[in-house]
Motif scaffolding. Structure first.
Motif, PDB file in Angstrom:
ATOM      1  N   UNK A 267      11.274   8.402  -7.940  1.00  0.00           N
ATOM      2  CA  UNK A 267      11.500   6.995  -7.615  1.00  0.00           C
ATOM      3  C   UNK A 267      10.749   6.650  -6.332  1.00  0.00           C
ATOM      4  N   UNK A 268      10.206   5.423  -6.307  1.00  0.00           N
ATOM      5  CA  UNK A 268       9.393   4.963  -5.179  1.00  0.00           C
ATOM      6  C   UNK A 268      10.129   3.836  -4.472  1.00  0.00           C
ATOM      7  N   UNK A 269      10.362   4.018  -3.176  1.00  0.00           N
ATOM      8  CA  UNK A 269      11.088   3.004  -2.399  1.00  0.00           C
ATOM      9  C   UNK A 269      10.173   2.320  -1.395  1.00  0.00           C
ATOM     10  N   UNK A 270      10.137   2.849  -0.175  1.00  0.00           N
ATOM     11  CA  UNK A 270       9.376   2.237   0.917  1.00  0.00           C
ATOM     12  C   UNK A 270       7.939   1.885   0.512  1.00  0.00           C
ATOM     13  N   UNK A 271       7.253   2.804  -0.146  1.00  0.00           N
ATOM     14  CA  UNK A 271       5.843   2.546  -0.505  1.00  0.00           C
ATOM     15  C   UNK A 271       5.733   1.423  -1.518  1.00  0.00           C
ATOM     16  N   UNK A 272       6.732   1.275  -2.399  1.00  0.00           N
ATOM     17  CA  UNK A 272       6.754   0.181  -3.368  1.00  0.00           C
ATOM     18  C   UNK A 272       6.902  -1.151  -2.628  1.00  0.00           C
ATOM     19  N   UNK A 273       7.736  -1.170  -1.595  1.00  0.00           N
ATOM     20  CA  UNK A 273       7.897  -2.419  -0.826  1.00  0.00           C
ATOM     21  C   UNK A 273       6.602  -2.760  -0.095  1.00  0.00           C
ATOM     22  N   UNK A 274       5.909  -1.729   0.420  1.00  0.00           N
ATOM     23  CA  UNK A 274       4.642  -1.955   1.156  1.00  0.00           C
ATOM     24  C   UNK A 274       3.547  -2.470   0.229  1.00  0.00           C
ATOM     25  N   UNK A 275       3.451  -1.857  -0.959  1.00  0.00           N
ATOM     26  CA  UNK A 275       2.274  -2.056  -1.828  1.00  0.00           C
ATOM     27  C   UNK A 275       2.546  -3.010  -2.984  1.00  0.00           C
ATOM     28  N   UNK A 276       3.824  -3.158  -3.370  1.00  0.00           N
ATOM     29  CA  UNK A 276       4.134  -4.015  -4.514  1.00  0.00           C
ATOM     30  C   UNK A 276       3.911  -3.303  -5.832  1.00  0.00           C
ATOM     31  N   UNK A 277       3.948  -4.065  -6.923  1.00  0.00           N
ATOM     32  CA  UNK A 277       3.861  -3.572  -8.298  1.00  0.00           C
ATOM     33  C   UNK A 277       2.642  -2.667  -8.545  1.00  0.00           C
ATOM     34  N   UNK A 278       1.467  -2.953  -7.906  1.00  0.00           N
ATOM     35  CA  UNK A 278       0.300  -2.085  -8.163  1.00  0.00           C
ATOM     36  C   UNK A 278       0.510  -0.618  -7.793  1.00  0.00           C
ATOM     37  N   UNK A 279       1.555  -0.312  -6.998  1.00  0.00           N
ATOM     38  CA  UNK A 279       1.759   1.089  -6.583  1.00  0.00           C
ATOM     39  C   UNK A 279       1.932   2.001  -7.801  1.00  0.00           C
ATOM     40  N   UNK A 280       2.544   1.492  -8.884  1.00  0.00           N
ATOM     41  CA  UNK A 280       2.833   2.363 -10.032  1.00  0.00           C
ATOM     42  C   UNK A 280       1.544   2.814 -10.726  1.00  0.00           C
ATOM     43  N   UNK A 281       0.623   1.855 -10.953  1.00  0.00           N
ATOM     44  CA  UNK A 281      -0.656   2.239 -11.590  1.00  0.00           C
ATOM     45  C   UNK A 281      -1.447   3.198 -10.716  1.00  0.00           C
ATOM     46  N   UNK A 282      -1.409   2.971  -9.392  1.00  0.00           N
ATOM     47  CA  UNK A 282      -2.169   3.843  -8.496  1.00  0.00           C
ATOM     48  C   UNK A 282      -1.606   5.275  -8.550  1.00  0.00           C
ATOM     49  N   UNK A 283      -0.277   5.396  -8.488  1.00  0.00           N
ATOM     50  CA  UNK A 283       0.336   6.735  -8.473  1.00  0.00           C
ATOM     51  C   UNK A 283       0.119   7.454  -9.803  1.00  0.00           C
ATOM     52  N   UNK A 284       0.181   6.696 -10.917  1.00  0.00           N
ATOM     53  CA  UNK A 284      -0.058   7.296 -12.234  1.00  0.00           C
ATOM     54  C   UNK A 284      -1.483   7.854 -12.281  1.00  0.00           C
ATOM     55  N   UNK A 285      -2.427   7.048 -11.830  1.00  0.00           N
ATOM     56  CA  UNK A 285      -3.856   7.455 -11.855  1.00  0.00           C
ATOM     57  C   UNK A 285      -4.051   8.723 -11.003  1.00  0.00           C
ATOM     58  N   UNK A 286      -3.489   8.706  -9.798  1.00  0.00           N
ATOM     59  CA  UNK A 286      -3.670   9.844  -8.887  1.00  0.00           C
ATOM     60  C   UNK A 286      -3.006  11.103  -9.444  1.00  0.00           C
ATOM     61  N   UNK A 287      -1.824  10.935 -10.068  1.00  0.00           N
ATOM     62  CA  UNK A 287      -1.139  12.110 -10.629  1.00  0.00           C
ATOM     63  C   UNK A 287      -1.947  12.683 -11.790  1.00  0.00           C
ATOM     64  N   UNK A 288      -2.451  11.819 -12.652  1.00  0.00           N
ATOM     65  CA  UNK A 288      -3.227  12.275 -13.820  1.00  0.00           C
ATOM     66  C   UNK A 288      -4.492  13.013 -13.365  1.00  0.00           C
ATOM     67  N   UNK A 289      -5.133  12.510 -12.305  1.00  0.00           N
ATOM     68  CA  UNK A 289      -6.327  13.181 -11.772  1.00  0.00           C
ATOM     69  C   UNK A 289      -5.994  14.606 -11.324  1.00  0.00           C
ATOM     70  N   UNK A 290      -4.854  14.748 -10.653  1.00  0.00           N
ATOM     71  CA  UNK A 290      -4.445  16.090 -10.180  1.00  0.00           C
ATOM     72  C   UNK A 290      -4.180  17.007 -11.372  1.00  0.00           C
ATOM     73  N   UNK A 291      -3.471  16.485 -12.399  1.00  0.00           N
ATOM     74  CA  UNK A 291      -3.162  17.322 -13.570  1.00  0.00           C
ATOM     75  C   UNK A 291      -4.446  17.731 -14.293  1.00  0.00           C
ATOM     76  N   UNK A 292      -5.403  16.798 -14.356  1.00  0.00           N
ATOM     77  CA  UNK A 292      -6.693  17.100 -15.013  1.00  0.00           C
ATOM     78  C   UNK A 292      -7.391  18.239 -14.260  1.00  0.00           C
TER      79      UNK A 292
END
Ligand code: YRO
Length: 309
Positions: A267-292
């Motif tokens: 779950x994302x709290x403080x960073x979600x408040x800082x960045x807004x809705x786009x935080x989810x797409x960014x974190x998904x992209x970054x996580x997928x890059x690491x898994x790749x």
């Protein structure tokens, strides 16, 4: 690459969701989350009646994260149950509740018991235990035990708990022993670190108004404690109780660390408040890059496999 997860039968398309309390109080905020890439929608902890919450400033961002003493502002259980009834989205909803007393929690749960459209309750154990002023239920082990014993007599639907941070091994063992006795659907670790203060040296004052400036600390600075809580409960809880990690997640790397400690979702709290809705797409992209890069095809390839040496 599959970053979906399954919380005791609740299929969540992406393991990254919002934390209770952040941009999840009003109809518009819940709708935005429902339409976002957040894997699930977690609502602001609610009470029987709507609450305005504490006087402002009650939230403040600092270098290391956030401090807040919101005072449980929310639209009341009936609003959230009504929103759940009329929503027409398949996205999982976790209805967070935080009564101002154990009795109020029973009242709210009885109301929630008749609602069909939520996927699970997230019971906030940082809720105050009004008998002892300013003592949170989550640190009163005998009260929690009695409360859960009574609760599970009548509440038969999916229910997880949101825990405050613990710091001693004995407390982790004690809490896990209690939770292992019940059909707990998931455990979310952690809520903010209680009662920190942040200071403004120009004014030589605290930065929030309520509680003489004392408030819950969130964001990057609490990540080491949150990771440790996830790891401890992953070790001590029944293997069928999934853990949702929360605390200081700012990047895909942080998400990876939580899964490595044993979390099934985050779950994302403080960073979600800082960045807004786009935080989810960014974190998904970054996580997928690491898994790749690591050649992992899903979370189960590395979940809980933290090495010690
Ligand atoms: C701290 C309580 C007001 C008892 C519960 C609601 C809550 C709040 C809040 O509404 O002040 N802030 C948090 O960081 N975590 C919480 O669980």
């Amino acid at each position: 690459i599959d970053i979906s997860t399954n919380i005791n039968g609740i299929k969540i398309s992406s393991c990254i969701m919002n934390a209770s309390g952040i941009l999840c109080c009003t109809e518009k905020e819940l709708y935005n989350l429902m339409m976002s890439s957040s894997g699930a929608v977690v609502t602001k902890s609610c009470t029987i009646k709507p609450r305005k919450g504490n006087l402002k400033p009650r939230y403040f961002e600092w270098k290391g994260g956030s401090i807040n003493s919101m005072g449980l502002p929310n639209l009341g259980i009936d609003f959230y149950l009504n929103f759940l009834e009329k929503k027409n989205s398949k996205k999982p909803f976790l209805l967070s509740i935080s009564g101002l007393s154990i009795e109020e929690n029973y009242l709210i749960l009885r109301k929630a018991n008749i609602s069909s459209n939520m996927n699970a309750i997230e019971l906030n154990l940082s809720c105050p235990n009004l008998l002892e002023k300013d003592k949170i239920l989550g640190y009163d082990f005998s009260k929690i035990s009695d409360f859960l014993e009574n609760l599970f007599q009548f509440y038969k639907k999916p229910l997880g708990v949101k825990l405050p941070p613990y710091f001693e091994d004995f407390h982790f063992r004690k809490m896990a022993f209690i939770l292992n006795k019940y059909p707990i659907y998931f455990v979310t670790c952690i809520n903010s670190l209680p009662n920190g203060i942040c200071i403004d040296i120009n004014k030589e004052s605290v930065v929030i108004h309520p509680k003489k400036g004392f408030g819950g600390i969130g964001g990057l600075s609490i990540k080491p404690f949150a990771l440790a809580n996830v790891r401890k409960f992953y070790t001590y809880l029944r293997k069928d109780i999934p853990i949702i990690g929360c605390g200081g997640i700012c990047t895909g790397k942080d998400v990876f660390e939580y899964i490595l400690c044993g979390a099934s979702a985050v779950q994302i709290g403080t960073q979600f408040l800082k960045e807004g809705i786009p935080v989810f797409d960014r974190l998904i992209k970054e996580l997928i890059t690491i898994l790749k890069n690591k050649n992992y095809s899903s979370l189960n390839s590395f979940k809980g496999k933290l090495n010690v040496f």
